[in-house]
Design an enzyme around this catalytic site. Structure first.
Site, mmCIF file in Angstrom:
data_model
loop_
_atom_site.group_PDB
_atom_site.id
_atom_site.type_symbol
_atom_site.label_atom_id
_atom_site.label_comp_id
_atom_site.label_asym_id
_atom_site.label_seq_id
_atom_site.Cartn_x
_atom_site.Cartn_y
_atom_site.Cartn_z
ATOM 1 N N ASP A 1 -47.248 26.602 18.453
ATOM 2 C CA ASP A 1 -46.089 26.811 17.587
ATOM 3 C C ASP A 1 -46.210 25.863 16.394
ATOM 4 O O ASP A 1 -47.165 25.093 16.286
ATOM 5 C CB ASP A 1 -44.791 26.623 18.366
ATOM 6 C CG ASP A 1 -44.634 25.216 18.925
ATOM 7 O OD1 ASP A 1 -45.442 24.328 18.572
ATOM 8 O OD2 ASP A 1 -43.717 24.998 19.726
ATOM 9 N N ASP B 1 -43.276 33.981 25.041
ATOM 10 C CA ASP B 1 -43.530 32.709 25.708
ATOM 11 C C ASP B 1 -42.197 32.190 26.182
ATOM 12 O O ASP B 1 -41.159 32.483 25.574
ATOM 13 C CB ASP B 1 -44.139 31.681 24.744
ATOM 14 C CG ASP B 1 -43.062 31.006 23.914
ATOM 15 O OD1 ASP B 1 -42.584 29.917 24.302
ATOM 16 O OD2 ASP B 1 -42.659 31.575 22.870
ATOM 17 N N CYS C 1 -47.235 39.868 46.783
ATOM 18 C CA CYS C 1 -47.817 38.958 45.787
ATOM 19 C C CYS C 1 -49.126 38.346 46.285
ATOM 20 O O CYS C 1 -49.252 37.992 47.456
ATOM 21 C CB CYS C 1 -46.807 37.860 45.462
ATOM 22 S SG CYS C 1 -47.429 36.614 44.316
ATOM 23 N N CYS D 1 -50.505 35.510 45.127
ATOM 24 C CA CYS D 1 -50.643 34.101 44.722
ATOM 25 C C CYS D 1 -50.948 33.219 45.935
ATOM 26 O O CYS D 1 -50.762 33.624 47.088
ATOM 27 C CB CYS D 1 -49.373 33.628 44.018
ATOM 28 S SG CYS D 1 -48.061 33.099 45.137
ATOM 29 N N CYS E 1 -47.863 32.941 48.399
ATOM 30 C CA CYS E 1 -47.468 34.116 49.187
ATOM 31 C C CYS E 1 -48.541 34.550 50.175
ATOM 32 O O CYS E 1 -48.231 35.141 51.205
ATOM 33 C CB CYS E 1 -47.112 35.264 48.258
ATOM 34 S SG CYS E 1 -45.599 34.944 47.310
ATOM 35 N N HIS F 1 -46.585 30.633 41.904
ATOM 36 C CA HIS F 1 -46.065 31.963 42.232
ATOM 37 C C HIS F 1 -45.351 32.589 41.031
ATOM 38 O O HIS F 1 -45.559 33.761 40.716
ATOM 39 C CB HIS F 1 -45.097 31.914 43.415
ATOM 40 C CG HIS F 1 -44.305 33.179 43.522
ATOM 41 N ND1 HIS F 1 -44.805 34.333 44.079
ATOM 42 C CD2 HIS F 1 -43.066 33.508 43.041
ATOM 43 C CE1 HIS F 1 -43.922 35.304 43.966
ATOM 44 N NE2 HIS F 1 -42.858 34.833 43.335
#
Lengths: 380, 380
Positions: free
Chosen positions: B73, B272, B310, B312, B315, B341
């Site tokens: 930014d 974002d 999921c 991840c 999970c 996650h």
């Protein structure tokens, strides 16, 4: 050590997973770093989430999803060091929780029940950790209590060890021949704890009486409590030979890599310590060139890996300058990556000792390692 | 979007890496979770470690070891929201650091110099983020400043964009055809930022003037600052169509999955937000069944994965009960795993939107996703 969940090569260092997590290290990373056995703290897990809750969830291995070996301490050390308003009797210890002041009573039998509910591969006898310094009378009295509690721990454990939740339910061994001598169906082991302060005759007496009771392994407790490395090594010099060579010898709460080196040379097989993990959270890096504090300004633009030969996720991907930046900005990734590195260092260090022992060159290896520490870091 | 370090599929969500680290997420995990582009904050990196230090270390990609795409930014938002004693003039903004009170002066030209030193794939024009609510006069005045600064940002950027440290030094593209139209030698891109508060004519004017300047992409700023989702969507309804379809449209600082769904339907390509990472540190879990607070007592003995579909690390390995325990004990592993996650959820969510767009069924997909959120969690 052939344990129900893992055959563990010794000498071995066990990272400390106080509350069912080695602080800042996910279980899959811990596996990658080479940890084969970790320690859980009975006192902490008894308070949160509670041993019955852990049992209902299938035991500690399943609760935290750690398929390799685990050891739980007896809770004694934390009862004596963390809790409030302790009242010790022959029967046990009444204490108040350091969290909420609630009142609890631990006996040897209760410690066994809690540890069987948690279900680690190795449980520890309930002992009184003698404070340092302790005069002769105090050391004798503490030893008397610890020996009586060892007997009660063992009797209760033998009567109930087959109640562990994973008993007869482990599936096939991960490694053929993993489970105990003769490969019998697996259950937990119990270690006794040698006390006796820095008194040679008390240490010998303690060791002999425990060996008579025939524990699965033997710990040496009450060290690394302020007596200094020389005094600790002196105790090991006369205590380790009193313990049977065919059973694991475990030096509790130790230590620096240099402590481990000296203790392994004196016949110790197992260690645990918060040092690599706590140091990782406080910017202290263990490396083949000694200990650095990564907050030091000299690392601010240092493009080199922390320890060039190290295979950990930090050293293989990042520069010292980045780690310095993370700590300077108090970003969580700093403690995470440095903890991972420190565990990798300890595991690699122990692997180096094991290899040297097999090659019959432990003394030369130790001297070389110490020389590299003393050399220190190259200038940037 | 074909960027120097990565071809990025849109619509895309960019995890926020304020100080050169997505909080609690190692870079290798971030790659595994599917992040293709992350955001760095110019204000924070300018203060620590400093843009010149980053340039000397090879730019931000190299400094943090992130081989994929990055966006910085302009520093404007943090100058206006974090710093102290701001004094805005046509020339720029004088402000004091929120860290040590030191005095700094940011102009559009300086923001460009800092962002070129950091060397992200995409830089942002220096703007004044109009506060909410802002009356007509204030919004007009702020827009006047932002448009003048956009022109100066673009002129300075065009004169210096080829000075980025990795220019002509990127090696071969990771993916054939990765680099810009015609596959020319790569350098940074600059996006302009549409302001104008909630005033339709000001937003249109802002968009038109920026498009005339011919930026590489266009951001919509000054939203998600308290106006509410309906007002935000209303601004998107008339602002997005004023931006060219062939260039990326980026909605800054947004938002919840529901915000993303509505904004993608309105033609936005990039987002974002700190939401998935901040939520991960505060026990808020984003799932296909809505948002849970994992500290809730109902999770204490819940053996199920947080979000069964999921992939991840949380999970696929752990139960909700364990995550609950970690947060209850304030163990670092809780925020770590839940952040991972949440990022996985956001990445999977965006992938779902992309697939639905390609299949021409975004509206139906969005309705199905919202219905599952509304259904909520199954009882344990």
């Amino acid at each position: 050590m052939r344990l129900p969940h893992r055959t563990v090569q010794t000498p071995v260092f066990m990272p400390v997973g106080t509350l069912g997590t080695v602080k800042a290290v996910p279980q899959d990373v811990l596996e990658t770093l080479g940890a084969e056995i970790i320690l859980g703290n009975t006192y902490h897990l008894y308070l949160r989430p509670g041993h019955e809750a852990v049992r209902r969830m299938g035991g500690l291995h399943k609760f935290i999803s750690w398929p390799r070996a685990m050891l739980t301490d007896s809770g004694g050390f934390q009862v004596f060091s963390l809790s409030q308003l302790r009242k010790v009797s022959d029967e046990g210890v009444r204490f108040r929780s350091h969290l909420d002041g609630s009142s609890h009573f631990f006996t040897p039998e209760h410690s066994m029940d809690v540890q069987i509910a948690l279900g680690a591969d190795i449980a520890m006898a309930f002992d009184e950790c003698t404070e340092y310094p302790a005069d002769r009378n105090r050391a004798e009295e503490s030893l008397r209590l610890t020996m009586a509690w060892a007997r009660r721990s063992l009797d209760h454990f033998r009567a109930h060890r087959d109640e562990v939740v994973w008993r007869d339910n482990l599936g096939v061994p991960q490694v053929p021949g993993t489970w105990g001598p003769g490969n019998e169906s697996p259950t937990q082991s119990l270690f006794g704890i040698v006390q006796g302060g820095t008194y040679r005759d008390l240490r010998r007496e303690s060791a002999e009486r425990l060996v008579e009771m025939d524990f699965d392994g033997y710990a040496i407790g009450g060290l690394a409590v302020g007596e200094g490395q020389a005094a600790m090594f002196a105790v090991l010099d006369y205590t380790a030979p009193a313990l049977p060579a065919g059973r694991p010898r475990y030096l509790m709460g130790v230590g620096t890599p240099d402590d481990l080196l000296g203790a392994v040379a004196r016949g110790v097989d197992m260690f645990d310590c918060v040092m690599p993990t706590r140091a990782g959270r406080t910017a202290r890096a263990y490396t083949s060139r000694g200990v650095f504090n990564i907050r030091n300004a000299r690392f601010a633009a240092d493009p080199r890996p922390l320890d060039p030969g190290c295979a950990c996720p930090l050293c293989t991907r990042h520069a010292r300058a980045y780690l310095h930046h993370l700590f300077r900005c108090e970003e969580m990734l700093g403690p995470m990556l440095l903890t991972w590195h420190n565990i990798q260092y300890y595991q690699d260090f122990m692997r180096g000792l094991r290899d040297a022992i097999l090659q019959g060159r432990l003394a030369a290896h130790g001297a070389a390692v110490r020389a590299r520490w003393a050399e220190g870091d190259d200038p940037p």
